[in-house]
Each structure stands twice: as C-alpha cells, then as structure tokens.
Design a protein around this motif. Sequence first.
Motif, PDB file in Angstrom:
ATOM      1  N   TRP A 157     -17.044   6.933   4.238  1.00  0.00           N
ATOM      2  CA  TRP A 157     -17.707   7.201   5.788  1.00  0.00           C
ATOM      3  C   TRP A 157     -17.810   8.617   6.149  1.00  0.00           C
ATOM      4  N   GLU A 182      -9.827  -2.341   7.782  1.00  0.00           N
ATOM      5  CA  GLU A 182      -8.721  -1.403   8.158  1.00  0.00           C
ATOM      6  C   GLU A 182      -8.122  -1.586   9.227  1.00  0.00           C
ATOM      7  N   HIS A 203     -16.240   0.490   5.511  1.00  0.00           N
ATOM      8  CA  HIS A 203     -16.300   0.084   6.866  1.00  0.00           C
ATOM      9  C   HIS A 203     -17.682  -0.675   7.112  1.00  0.00           C
ATOM     10  N   TYR A 241      -5.985   3.685  -5.343  1.00  0.00           N
ATOM     11  CA  TYR A 241      -6.747   4.262  -4.497  1.00  0.00           C
ATOM     12  C   TYR A 241      -7.413   5.454  -4.867  1.00  0.00           C
ATOM     13  N   TRP A 296       0.036   6.563   7.702  1.00  0.00           N
ATOM     14  CA  TRP A 296      -0.099   6.104   6.139  1.00  0.00           C
ATOM     15  C   TRP A 296       0.844   7.015   5.379  1.00  0.00           C
ATOM     16  N   HIS A 318      -5.857  11.433  -2.388  1.00  0.00           N
ATOM     17  CA  HIS A 318      -6.333  11.004  -1.025  1.00  0.00           C
ATOM     18  C   HIS A 318      -7.369  12.028  -0.957  1.00  0.00           C
ATOM     19  N   HIS A 319      -7.812  12.373   0.402  1.00  0.00           N
ATOM     20  CA  HIS A 319      -8.750  13.313   0.718  1.00  0.00           C
ATOM     21  C   HIS A 319      -8.499  14.806   0.327  1.00  0.00           C
ATOM     22  N   HIS A 336       0.731   5.453   0.238  1.00  0.00           N
ATOM     23  CA  HIS A 336       0.145   6.829   0.482  1.00  0.00           C
ATOM     24  C   HIS A 336       1.098   7.862   0.168  1.00  0.00           C
ATOM     25  N   ASN A 373     -13.470   0.666   1.001  1.00  0.00           N
ATOM     26  CA  ASN A 373     -13.007   0.920   2.485  1.00  0.00           C
ATOM     27  C   ASN A 373     -14.038   1.851   2.935  1.00  0.00           C
ATOM     28  N   TRP A 393      -9.704   1.324  -5.157  1.00  0.00           N
ATOM     29  CA  TRP A 393      -9.771   0.856  -3.984  1.00  0.00           C
ATOM     30  C   TRP A 393     -10.182   2.224  -3.422  1.00  0.00           C
ATOM     31  N   GLU A 442      -0.950  12.345   6.087  1.00  0.00           N
ATOM     32  CA  GLU A 442      -1.847  12.636   4.788  1.00  0.00           C
ATOM     33  C   GLU A 442      -3.208  13.597   5.385  1.00  0.00           C
ATOM     34  N   TRP A 443      -3.444  13.830   6.804  1.00  0.00           N
ATOM     35  CA  TRP A 443      -4.387  14.397   7.068  1.00  0.00           C
ATOM     36  C   TRP A 443      -4.019  15.880   7.571  1.00  0.00           C
ATOM     37  N   PHE A 490       0.729  -1.387   0.046  1.00  0.00           N
ATOM     38  CA  PHE A 490       0.183  -0.133  -0.039  1.00  0.00           C
ATOM     39  C   PHE A 490       0.930   1.439   0.092  1.00  0.00           C
ATOM     40  N   ASP A 507     -11.895   4.914  -0.914  1.00  0.00           N
ATOM     41  CA  ASP A 507     -11.991   5.468   0.497  1.00  0.00           C
ATOM     42  C   ASP A 507     -12.541   6.602   0.685  1.00  0.00           C
ATOM     43  N   SER A 566      -5.851  -4.136   5.784  1.00  0.00           N
ATOM     44  CA  SER A 566      -4.762  -3.333   5.655  1.00  0.00           C
ATOM     45  C   SER A 566      -4.133  -2.614   6.718  1.00  0.00           C
TER      46      SER A 566
HETATM   47  O1  FHN Z   1      -8.544   8.588   6.386  1.00  0.00           O
HETATM   48  C1  FHN Z   1      -8.050   7.410   5.564  1.00  0.00           C
HETATM   49  C2  FHN Z   1      -6.375   7.425   5.990  1.00  0.00           C
HETATM   50  O2  FHN Z   1      -5.916   8.506   5.669  1.00  0.00           O
HETATM   51  C3  FHN Z   1      -5.949   6.401   5.214  1.00  0.00           C
HETATM   52  O3  FHN Z   1      -5.976   6.442   3.868  1.00  0.00           O
HETATM   53  C4  FHN Z   1      -6.705   4.767   5.537  1.00  0.00           C
HETATM   54  C5  FHN Z   1      -6.241   3.536   4.603  1.00  0.00           C
HETATM   55  O4  FHN Z   1      -7.162   2.737   4.749  1.00  0.00           O
HETATM   56  N1  FHN Z   1      -8.136   5.009   5.426  1.00  0.00           N
HETATM   57  C6  FHN Z   1      -8.935   6.294   5.688  1.00  0.00           C
HETATM   58  C7  FHN Z   1      -9.439   5.964   7.162  1.00  0.00           C
HETATM   59  O5  FHN Z   1     -10.381   5.062   6.993  1.00  0.00           O
END
Ligand code: FHN
Length: 444
Positions: A220, A263, A250, A155, A295, A111-112, A52, A248, A215, A63-64, A50, A217, A288
């Motif tokens: 949620w 996760e 959940h 991802y 990450w 990513h986010h 990131h 992902n 993948w 990454e946040w 994986f 994400d 993961s």
């Molecule tokens: O917020 C993301 C986090 O940064 C990371 O990417 C993980 C990887 O499974 N997934 C999120 C949290 O559920």
Amino acid sequence: MSKRISRYCAVSILLAAFNTLPLMGQATYQPTAENLKARQEFQDAKFGMFIHWGVYSVLGDGEWIFHNRKMTVREYERLPRFFNPQKFDAAAWVALAKAAGMKYITITSRHHDGFAMFDSKVSDWNIVGRTPYARDPLKMLADECHRQGIKLFFYYSQLDWHHPDYYPRGKTAVDRGPWDNGRPDRGNWNAYLDDYMDGQLRELLTNYGPVGGIWFDGMWDKPDADWHLEKTYALIHQLQPAALIIPNHHQTPKPGEDVQTFEKDLPGRNTASFNTTYVSDRLPLESSNTLNDSWGFNITDRKYKAPEQVEEMLVRSAGNNSNLLLNIGPMPNGEIQEEFVTRLRAVGEWLSRYGEAIYSTRGGPLPPADWGVTTQKANKVYVHILNWNAPLLALPPVARTVKTAQELLTGSPVQFTQSSTGLVLHVPAARKDEVDRVIVLAVE
Ligand code: FHN
C-alpha cells in the motif's frame, strides 16, 4: 548492428522471456492439491497468533518508531546493538499459542525497517549480523512449531525504510511531512525486488522446513508500482506449493494469492477505512487485530482487550467465515508481557468449552447480524447469541430441517418452531458473564 549489441539484444530477449514464464504461470494460477488442502486446514484453524517483534521493541513505542520519529538510517542502525533477547524461549511462545487455543503463528520475519529477524545471507542487516544476540530466533521458532505441531507463517514487509534500492520511495516518505532519512536519491527498484526481496523469500522458504505461508504487507506504500508480484508468487509456489500467499494490500485479491486478509476489520466492513469492501467467495478469509492497541511492543499502551472482547471477535469472525489473527508484541528481552499471557490463557480456557462451535466450522447458514452469528459443520448449525436479551429469538428461514436444538454447554433441550417464514428459538437466560450462548441445531 554490431555483434556485441546484437548478442546483448538476444540475451535481453531471452531474459525477458524467462521473466515472463512465471508471470504467465501465476496469471493462470491453478493451486496445487497441497495448496487446496492447506487452504482448508487454514480455514479449519480459525484462530492464529500474530507476533510483531523486531529491534524497534527496544524503544517500547511500536514498530513505526523509525518513521514516527523521522530517524535517519544511521540513527536507527544503532538499535540492533541493544537488542539481546536472552529470555526468548521458542518452546514457551509456542506453548502459549497452544494454550490460547491458537492453531497457527504468523511472525514478522522483517517489518518496514527492513531488519531481518532471521539469518539472511542476502544482507547483514539482520539479527545474526548486527545484534549481540547473534542467533536466529525464527529457526528456533520454526523447529519448535514443527515439534509441537503448529503451522508457522512469515510476515514479510515489502515496504522498506532502510534499503537504498527501495526507490522511488512511497507514500510513507511524505505522508507526515517529508522524511529524508539519509538514503541516496536513487536506487535500483528491480534489484530490490528480484535480488534482495526474492532472495530473502527464497531463504525463508528453503531454510525453515515447511512454512504455512507468507503474509505480505506494505504494498500500500506504493500502490501503483510494479511489484513483480507474479514472479514473486511463482517463486513461493514453486519452492513450497502448499505455502499460502496472504497479502495485506487492502485491495481485491490478485492472481496467485491464496487468502484474503482484512486488517482490524471483519471481512467487507471498512471501519478502519483502508480495507476493501469486496469479499472473496473463493478464498479463505482472515481478519487481524491487536490484543491491546499496538502491533509492536508499546510500553505505555494499556488498552488491553478483555478476554470477553477477544472471544466475541473470534465468534464474529467465524460467523463471517473468517479466521482471527490476534497480535501480541513481545518485549526486547524476548518475554511476552504478563497482561497478554493472562488474557490469552483465559481465551484458551473459554475455547476448551466453546471450541466445538468454532474450529473446523464455516460461516452461516444465516447472515451475521447484531444479535449474533451462525457457524456450521456437517449436520450441525451453531447459533451464537452474542447480543440478545429477550426470551424469543426469531431468525430467518434455515434451509435444512431442524431435528433438535440444545444448549452446547449443558445439552439441555431448547424449544423451537420452524416454518417457511423462519426459525424461532426459546433462548435460555444467559449465565453470568456468558459472552456467547450457543445453541446447537441438529439439521438434515
Ligand atoms: O504498517 C503495518 C503495521 O505496522 C502492522 O504491521 C499492520 C499489521 O496488519 N500492517 C501495516 C498497516 O497496514
């Protein structure tokens, strides 16, 4: 009704009908033969890398960082200008994954922060449009994966902290106190999903050759929103039927999904307190986890897992009929830090000896337990002893007749007695630093 209005109505009805077509398709989703084959290959692979990687790595704090520091969009938009990964070497990354015994790679295409790490024509909020690097590392990685024969998954974050049309906002806009990052209080949710997100997915599934899968994400963040999932899933399966959809979210799997992923947890456990305890008996499973505690690249995170911990995680995943997707966060210059490289190579060396009992196996026949797990393929059962010090190990009954038992590494015979009440193994003493004592049962 005026002619104009009735024409408008007719067009709307047609569009609505068109929009429901893929929806119906995914509700009754029948995976194609290619897709089913890809699922099996996925299960056989057992171990993936994986990755990131994004412009956030410049700040070396995960990454946040956009969210954690409550940055504004304007402030965050400065970051790409510092992102110039001159040391990125796709061939070296793929070679490292292979040296670690990993059989596939899953990398953040965005990513986010919504920042596309690929050449996207949908918006210039991407690595080619906004960084001095101005090249597409995912293209280089995809080409290299094809060359070195390893599958590449993308991802893709559905959650977006940057795009104005990600509106109404989700939990992350309020979860640590309100976070107004400067976007307008309005936006076109449908356009975000149908034009922006699906547009980028179309690019990823068109411009990078065969892709292992997507993948997802971030759902949620807005669990109750209509994510137009069936439409998006239909698009993916239409563009590349073999591409696996791995969400992902959940939650329990939804129609159109091909793999259930967990996760930071083994399937069904909810130690991380956000996974579902439901485990599909129909879909391939994946778990993961991180090689340190982060990450994305985190310059002060020293909580590296030892190779032995990774090996145990991998064995327990396999025994739970699951893959392990192990994460690293490369540095902003494109290099993978030494602490990751040495650990990954050590796991790869271990796998060169123990891989037979992991790759291409399925979990069972015995349920996973504290002492260890079992894996199986064809007429062999592998008993993985992870946590047992006594000389006799009494196991529940094994349905098939055990013909012989021997140590995996040496081939030395292991004494056993099989009866209707169970199987008793006379386990050899563990060698120094031996994580997993594997006994191979030949069964018929
Ligand atoms: O917020 C993301 C986090 O940064 C990371 O990417 C993980 C990887 O499974 N997934 C999120 C949290 O559920």
